[in-house]
Motif scaffolding. Structure first.
Motif, PDB file in Angstrom:
ATOM      1  N   GLU A 128      11.452   1.439   8.201  1.00  0.00           N
ATOM      2  CA  GLU A 128      12.548   1.268   9.151  1.00  0.00           C
ATOM      3  C   GLU A 128      12.534  -0.146   9.728  1.00  0.00           C
ATOM      4  O   GLU A 128      13.592  -0.757   9.925  1.00  0.00           O
ATOM      5  CB  GLU A 128      12.423   2.280  10.290  1.00  0.00           C
ATOM      6  N   SER A 129      11.364  -0.697   9.974  1.00  0.00           N
ATOM      7  CA  SER A 129      11.269  -2.044  10.548  1.00  0.00           C
ATOM      8  C   SER A 129      11.792  -3.097   9.574  1.00  0.00           C
ATOM      9  O   SER A 129      12.426  -4.080   9.987  1.00  0.00           O
ATOM     10  CB  SER A 129       9.817  -2.362  10.922  1.00  0.00           C
ATOM     11  N   GLU A 130      11.532  -2.902   8.284  1.00  0.00           N
ATOM     12  CA  GLU A 130      12.047  -3.842   7.289  1.00  0.00           C
ATOM     13  C   GLU A 130      13.567  -3.823   7.265  1.00  0.00           C
ATOM     14  O   GLU A 130      14.221  -4.880   7.191  1.00  0.00           O
ATOM     15  CB  GLU A 130      11.488  -3.497   5.909  1.00  0.00           C
ATOM     16  N   VAL A 131      14.149  -2.631   7.351  1.00  0.00           N
ATOM     17  CA  VAL A 131      15.607  -2.512   7.346  1.00  0.00           C
ATOM     18  C   VAL A 131      16.196  -3.131   8.607  1.00  0.00           C
ATOM     19  O   VAL A 131      17.223  -3.826   8.556  1.00  0.00           O
ATOM     20  CB  VAL A 131      16.037  -1.039   7.224  1.00  0.00           C
ATOM     21  N   VAL A 132      15.563  -2.911   9.749  1.00  0.00           N
ATOM     22  CA  VAL A 132      16.058  -3.488  11.002  1.00  0.00           C
ATOM     23  C   VAL A 132      15.984  -5.015  10.945  1.00  0.00           C
ATOM     24  O   VAL A 132      16.884  -5.715  11.420  1.00  0.00           O
ATOM     25  CB  VAL A 132      15.264  -2.951  12.207  1.00  0.00           C
ATOM     26  N   GLY A 133      14.923  -5.552  10.359  1.00  0.00           N
ATOM     27  CA  GLY A 133      14.822  -7.000  10.212  1.00  0.00           C
ATOM     28  C   GLY A 133      15.968  -7.553   9.388  1.00  0.00           C
ATOM     29  O   GLY A 133      16.565  -8.586   9.730  1.00  0.00           O
TER      30      GLY A 133
ATOM     31  N   LEU B 125      16.627   3.016  15.048  1.00  0.00           N
ATOM     32  CA  LEU B 125      15.951   1.797  15.469  1.00  0.00           C
ATOM     33  C   LEU B 125      16.932   0.631  15.586  1.00  0.00           C
ATOM     34  O   LEU B 125      16.827  -0.190  16.508  1.00  0.00           O
ATOM     35  CB  LEU B 125      14.824   1.456  14.494  1.00  0.00           C
ATOM     36  N   THR B 126      17.903   0.544  14.673  1.00  0.00           N
ATOM     37  CA  THR B 126      18.875  -0.552  14.753  1.00  0.00           C
ATOM     38  C   THR B 126      19.715  -0.463  16.013  1.00  0.00           C
ATOM     39  O   THR B 126      20.222  -1.480  16.507  1.00  0.00           O
ATOM     40  CB  THR B 126      19.804  -0.573  13.520  1.00  0.00           C
ATOM     41  N   ASP B 127      19.884   0.750  16.575  1.00  0.00           N
ATOM     42  CA  ASP B 127      20.625   0.897  17.832  1.00  0.00           C
ATOM     43  C   ASP B 127      19.906   0.219  18.996  1.00  0.00           C
ATOM     44  O   ASP B 127      20.504  -0.004  20.057  1.00  0.00           O
ATOM     45  CB  ASP B 127      20.822   2.382  18.160  1.00  0.00           C
ATOM     46  N   ARG B 128      18.624  -0.109  18.805  1.00  0.00           N
ATOM     47  CA  ARG B 128      17.837  -0.713  19.874  1.00  0.00           C
ATOM     48  C   ARG B 128      17.699  -2.227  19.710  1.00  0.00           C
ATOM     49  O   ARG B 128      16.884  -2.861  20.376  1.00  0.00           O
ATOM     50  CB  ARG B 128      16.450  -0.063  19.935  1.00  0.00           C
ATOM     51  N   VAL B 129      18.475  -2.798  18.804  1.00  0.00           N
ATOM     52  CA  VAL B 129      18.476  -4.255  18.620  1.00  0.00           C
ATOM     53  C   VAL B 129      19.915  -4.735  18.756  1.00  0.00           C
ATOM     54  O   VAL B 129      20.781  -4.314  17.981  1.00  0.00           O
ATOM     55  CB  VAL B 129      17.908  -4.649  17.231  1.00  0.00           C
TER      56      VAL B 129
END
Length: 231
Positions: free
Chosen positions: A77-82, A121-125
């Protein structure tokens, strides 16, 4: 995006869509071309032997044979958010459209549960997208000039507001001092010039092959500058 790259991208998009398929309208919107162009691309893929057929009925679209689908790809998930953060922050910048296409491919290749976790997770960036409405037509022409190595005709307004017309050979795109520049060999003055992207009034890609200008001809970059390929 040239036709060869688009054909590959359309094929990959359909493979990842699986049984749900994609309508011509959705594909046209994704790749920013006309529906007629998409239909020609589909026909070319079919003639090349790629197993695509039209799915009839409401909500129908183009579907590929299940044997052409891809297995799930393991991204965290972190890779996708990046990747999503980079895509959002690069709106209106060089090759931003291609980055959004990559993000779409990654999301389509993930399994449902992982995609849902990534979405949470993307909703938090957050990224301030105040510049999303800018006109990127000139930028697309410049990108093609660089990738296809073709001469491009520019109408440019300098820092004093003076306009001029130039035909240039592309060398590179550079970001420095908070601005993007198109660095090219100007045929009018026979010298390397730095054209600030936001001062380019018009850009028209020609059919003339560009002269091979080495990057070294631009000069020595500052010690803090490096190609984007140097991770």
């Amino acid at each position: 995006m040239n036709r060869t790259d688009r054909l590959y991208a359309v094929r990959e998009e359909l493979r990842r869509a699986g049984r749900s398929g994609r309508t011509a309208e959705r594909l046209a919107a994704t790749f920013e071309v006309s529906i007629r162009t998409i239909k020609r691309d589909i026909s070319a893929l079919q003639q090349s032997g790629f197993p695509i057929w039209a799915q009839p009925g409401p909500g129908g679209g183009y579907v590929v044979d299940p044997s052409a689908s891809l297995p799930p790809v393991n991204f965290t998930e972190s890779e996708v958010v990046g990747l999503a953060a980079a895509a959002a922050a690069s709106r209106g910048q060089p090759f931003d459209r291609e980055l959004r296409v990559v993000l779409t491919k990654v999301l389509n290749a993930m399994d449902g549960a992982a995609r849902k976790r990534a979405a949470l997770l993307t909703d938090r960036v957050w990224i301030d997208a105040a510049d999303d409405g800018r006109d990127t037509r000139n930028l697309r022409q410049i990108e093609r000039s660089l990738s296809e190595q073709r001469v491009i005709a520019l109408r440019y307004r300098d820092g004093h507001g003076v306009e001029s017309s130039r035909r240039v050979d592309p060398v590179l795109l550079a970001n420095t001092g908070g601005h993007w520049y198109f660095v090219a060999h100007c045929r009018t003055v026979d010298a390397i010039r730095w054209f600030r992207l936001d001062r380019i009034e018009a850009a028209h890609l020609t059919n003339v092959s560009a002269s091979p200008i080495p990057v070294d001809s631009v000069g020595q970059p500052p010690s803090s500058a490096r190609p984007v390929g140097d991770f």
